[in-house]
Design a protein around this motif. Structure first.
Motif, short mmCIF file in Angstrom:
data_model
loop_
_atom_site.label_atom_id
_atom_site.label_comp_id
_atom_site.label_asym_id
_atom_site.label_seq_id
_atom_site.Cartn_x
_atom_site.Cartn_y
_atom_site.Cartn_z
N SER A 12 75.76 -165.42 -24.62
CA SER A 12 74.66 -164.74 -23.91
C SER A 12 73.43 -165.64 -23.80
O SER A 12 72.31 -165.15 -23.67
CB SER A 12 74.29 -163.45 -24.65
N ASP A 13 73.64 -166.95 -23.84
CA ASP A 13 72.54 -167.91 -23.78
C ASP A 13 71.85 -167.83 -22.42
O ASP A 13 72.48 -168.05 -21.39
CB ASP A 13 73.08 -169.32 -24.00
N SER A 42 70.22 -169.52 -29.87
CA SER A 42 70.17 -169.91 -31.29
C SER A 42 71.29 -169.24 -32.07
O SER A 42 71.08 -168.63 -33.12
CB SER A 42 68.81 -169.53 -31.88
N ALA A 43 72.50 -169.39 -31.58
CA ALA A 43 73.65 -168.64 -32.07
C ALA A 43 73.88 -168.74 -33.58
O ALA A 43 74.30 -167.78 -34.21
CB ALA A 43 74.91 -169.09 -31.34
N ILE A 44 73.62 -169.91 -34.16
CA ILE A 44 73.91 -170.09 -35.58
C ILE A 44 72.66 -170.20 -36.44
O ILE A 44 72.72 -170.65 -37.58
CB ILE A 44 74.83 -171.31 -35.82
N ASP A 47 67.37 -167.19 -38.60
CA ASP A 47 65.91 -167.07 -38.59
C ASP A 47 65.35 -166.98 -37.17
O ASP A 47 64.21 -166.55 -36.98
CB ASP A 47 65.25 -168.25 -39.32
N TRP A 48 66.13 -167.39 -36.19
CA TRP A 48 65.70 -167.35 -34.79
C TRP A 48 66.50 -166.34 -33.99
O TRP A 48 66.62 -166.45 -32.77
CB TRP A 48 65.82 -168.73 -34.16
N GLY A 49 67.11 -165.37 -34.66
CA GLY A 49 67.85 -164.31 -33.99
C GLY A 49 69.34 -164.53 -33.89
O GLY A 49 70.04 -163.73 -33.28
N GLU A 53 76.75 -164.22 -39.69
CA GLU A 53 78.18 -164.53 -39.83
C GLU A 53 78.52 -165.90 -39.22
O GLU A 53 79.24 -166.69 -39.83
CB GLU A 53 79.03 -163.46 -39.16
N ALA A 54 77.99 -166.19 -38.04
CA ALA A 54 78.25 -167.48 -37.41
C ALA A 54 77.67 -168.61 -38.25
O ALA A 54 78.29 -169.66 -38.40
CB ALA A 54 77.68 -167.51 -36.00
#
Length: 71
Positions: A12-13, A42-44, A47-49, A53-54
């Motif tokens: 969803s980037d 910021s998938a992984i 702290d940035w959403g 789990e990733a």
């Protein structure tokens, strides 16, 4: 000399289209692509959403890429 490359992409980037990441994966030798579902840029990075789990899965994926050359 070649190296392993792990591309990490949140599906969803809003900044980078999936087509661009797919192209990079196709043209980079020895690359692996991990598309993180339901995540943005910021998938992984929790702290940035990004996904907790990733983030916890990421070190194991890096190890797999470096050891086996594939996910």
């Amino acid at each position: 000399m070649t190296g392993e490359t792990l591309l990490v992409f949140g599906d969803s980037d809003p900044l980078i289209p999936l087509e661009e990441v797919m192209y990079q994966h196709q043209v980079l030798p020895n690359s692996s692509l991990w598309v993180v579902p339901n995540q943005g840029h910021s998938a992984i990075w929790p702290d940035w959403g990004g996904s907790v789990e990733a983030a916890s899965t990421f070190p194991d994926l890096v190890r797999q890429v470096l050891e086996k050359g594939a996910i």
